[in-house]
Each structure stands twice: as C-alpha cells, then as structure tokens.
Design an enzyme around this catalytic site. Sequence first.
Site, short mmCIF file in Angstrom:
data_model
loop_
_atom_site.label_atom_id
_atom_site.label_comp_id
_atom_site.label_asym_id
_atom_site.label_seq_id
_atom_site.Cartn_x
_atom_site.Cartn_y
_atom_site.Cartn_z
CB ALA A 66 50.95 -27.80 69.28
N GLY A 112 51.11 -22.84 67.92
CA GLY A 112 50.71 -23.41 66.63
C GLY A 112 49.51 -22.70 66.02
CD GLU A 115 54.50 -22.26 65.13
OE1 GLU A 115 53.90 -23.05 65.90
OE2 GLU A 115 55.69 -22.41 64.81
CD GLU A 135 55.29 -21.99 70.40
OE1 GLU A 135 55.44 -20.77 70.65
OE2 GLU A 135 54.57 -22.41 69.48
N1 COA Z 1 47.04 -27.66 74.54
C1 COA Z 1 46.22 -28.45 75.25
N2 COA Z 1 45.17 -28.01 75.93
C2 COA Z 1 44.92 -26.68 75.88
C3 COA Z 1 45.73 -25.79 75.17
C4 COA Z 1 46.83 -26.33 74.47
N3 COA Z 1 47.66 -25.57 73.74
N4 COA Z 1 45.25 -24.54 75.32
C5 COA Z 1 44.16 -24.66 76.12
N5 COA Z 1 43.96 -25.94 76.45
C6 COA Z 1 42.90 -26.50 77.29
C7 COA Z 1 43.18 -26.28 78.78
O1 COA Z 1 44.06 -27.26 79.29
C8 COA Z 1 41.77 -26.39 79.35
O2 COA Z 1 41.42 -27.76 79.39
P1 COA Z 1 40.68 -28.36 80.72
O3 COA Z 1 39.40 -27.56 80.83
O4 COA Z 1 40.46 -29.80 80.38
O5 COA Z 1 41.61 -28.12 81.87
C9 COA Z 1 40.90 -25.76 78.26
O6 COA Z 1 41.68 -25.82 77.05
C10 COA Z 1 40.55 -24.32 78.53
O7 COA Z 1 41.76 -23.60 78.74
P2 COA Z 1 42.06 -22.73 80.08
O8 COA Z 1 43.54 -22.66 80.22
O9 COA Z 1 41.28 -23.25 81.22
O10 COA Z 1 41.45 -21.33 79.61
P3 COA Z 1 41.90 -19.90 80.15
O11 COA Z 1 40.88 -18.95 79.61
O12 COA Z 1 42.15 -19.92 81.62
O13 COA Z 1 43.32 -19.61 79.45
C11 COA Z 1 44.88 -19.55 77.60
C12 COA Z 1 43.40 -19.45 78.05
C13 COA Z 1 44.88 -19.56 76.08
C14 COA Z 1 45.68 -18.35 78.13
C15 COA Z 1 45.49 -20.86 78.14
O14 COA Z 1 44.63 -21.93 77.82
C16 COA Z 1 46.86 -21.19 77.58
O15 COA Z 1 47.84 -20.60 78.00
N6 COA Z 1 46.91 -22.16 76.65
C17 COA Z 1 48.17 -22.64 76.11
C18 COA Z 1 48.77 -21.68 75.16
C19 COA Z 1 50.09 -22.21 74.70
O16 COA Z 1 51.04 -22.26 75.45
N7 COA Z 1 50.14 -22.60 73.43
C20 COA Z 1 51.34 -23.06 72.81
C21 COA Z 1 51.49 -24.51 72.98
S1 COA Z 1 53.03 -25.05 72.21
#
Ligand code: COA
Length: 260
Positions: A66, A112, A115, A135
């Site tokens: 999400a 999400g 999910e 989460e």
């Molecule tokens: N919500 C909002 N933005 C998200 C996102 C999410 N769940 N997952 C990734 N993004 C965004 C990042 O903020 C980043 O945006 P920016 O370039 O404007 O800063 C962009 O997507 C790229 O992600 P980034 O984190 O730079 O890539 P990465 O390769 O370093 O890491 C992940 C990849 C998937 C490990 C990391 O993005 C992450 O942990 N995402 C969240 C996962 C999460 O907690 N999901 C559950 C949410 S309830």
Amino acid sequence: MSYKNILVNRDRNICTVTVNRPSKLNALNIETIAELSAALKAADADPKVRVVILSGAGDKAFVAGADVSEFASFSKQKGRELSATGHRELFDMIPRMGTPVIAAINGYALGGGLELAMSCHIRIASENAVMGLPETGLGVIPGYGGTQRLPKLVGKGPAFEIILSAKKIDANEALRIGLINRVMPQDRLTEACTDLAKRIAVNSPTAVAAAIRAVNSDEDAAEEGANVEIEAFASCFDSEDFKEGTSAFLEKRKPKFALE
Ligand code: COA
C-alpha cells in the site's frame, strides 16, 4: 474505459491487468485500488474474458505494498475506512470472481502487494520475486486480508514467522511453503501464465466459476476474521509506533520503537 494507474489489455479470451506506477514500485494508492476494482469487475462481467492475469509494470515489482505516503497521516477512523474499503472493493472481491485471476508476481510483492497476490486464485512468480508482509516494521499490521489468507495458504506457524518478523522471502522459499504454485525465469513468466490461462480458457466457464465458488466457499465464513483484522489494523493508527514506523519509511531510515 481509460485508467490512470493501470493498463488493461485483452488478447482473445485472456485479459491482462497491469498495475502501472513503476516509479513507486507499483505501490497501491486509493485511486489504483479503485481502478483495479473497476477493471476486474468489468473483466468478470465480460463473457469474452475467460481468465485474468494480474501483474506489475517494470521488471522490479509486482506491487511493493500500500502507498505508505498516502496513509501515514491517517486517523484511526480513516485507517479503518481504508482497510474496510480495500477489503470490500478489491481484496475480498477477487476471490469471489467467477473468472479466475492468476497473479504473475514479477518482483517485489510486499504488504498489500502480497495480499493482492494472495487474493488471486493462482500465483506464479519469477525467480527475482521477493515476498513478505513488512507491516509490523511500520507499526501497523496487514490490513487487506494478509492475516487471514497467509495462515490458510502456509499454516499458522510459518505465517506468524513472516508477519511478526516482517522478513522477506525469495521465490524458492515461497514455493517451498506453498505460498506460490511455480517459479519461472523472469523472461518466461508471462509465457507460463499465458499457457496456464489458455489451459483454463478451454474448459467450461460455468464449471470453472462453479469450482471457484466451491473451493472458496470459506470466504463468507471468513468475514469475522476480516472484521477482526480491520479493527486491529485501525487500532495501530492511534499509536506512537505507527507514527515512528511510517515516518522512518518516508525518511528512509530504520524505525526505533519504544519498549513500553
Ligand atoms: N509506498 C510508497 N512508496 C513506495 C512504496 C510503498 N509501499 N514502496 C516503494 N515506494 C517508492 C519509494 O519511496 C521510492 O520513491 P522515491 O524514488 O520517490 O523516493 C520508489 O518507490 C522506489 O523505491 P526504493 O525504496 O527507492 O527502491 P529500493 O530498490 O531501494 O527498495 C523496497 C525496494 C521494495 C525494498 C522498498 O521500496 C520498500 O521497502 N518498500 C516498502 C515495502 C513495504 O513496507 N510495503 C508495505 C507497506 S504497508
């Protein structure tokens, strides 16, 4: 109908729906959830569509969760609405579709995103896929059915480990615990999903829909669990841990949760 955050393409009787926010790793904001709901309902109502394949744009992510930036400032009531609407419009709607949905997990399927994949009838992942429910590391819990569907798919023990540790698992581990059906090299994922879709598409659509209804007959009985999840999800929004967890994500740092 035209959409802002998703792509819909029909090739004969197979409809492919792709979440298209690659710069945000296809994170699900409220608008994307509404668009997915509309597109999937339309596909389900279209007799020409026999199977839906659901995927994410780009080669990095299916859906990375999400959209944290959207809900970080939500109140408890808005958190409850977010979860309840998501359940009703998308995550509890997909399992009830008469048209089967195959999740083509082409990269990160987190929160999400996992999910969403678990709501689908079948999951096939590429070798680079990474799955998890992060989460609790954000001070919240899975709120789109994850606490209910993961234990059903893999058993309570492995589900507790994944949810409580917020750890990420790779495609082979996901295959081993029964979370996904198959692992494919990334460049053959679409082909594998299409081949399976074609095998399904030649069968009786009436029987396919009836089989889904029978296999998923526990969906209605699962309503109580879904309501517990929605309330437990909402309760996190009042906490200091939620503020810390979501701020830490947005500030790209590790969260520090209080001991008391
Ligand atoms: N919500 C909002 N933005 C998200 C996102 C999410 N769940 N997952 C990734 N993004 C965004 C990042 O903020 C980043 O945006 P920016 O370039 O404007 O800063 C962009 O997507 C790229 O992600 P980034 O984190 O730079 O890539 P990465 O390769 O370093 O890491 C992940 C990849 C998937 C490990 C990391 O993005 C992450 O942990 N995402 C969240 C996962 C999460 O907690 N999901 C559950 C949410 S309830």
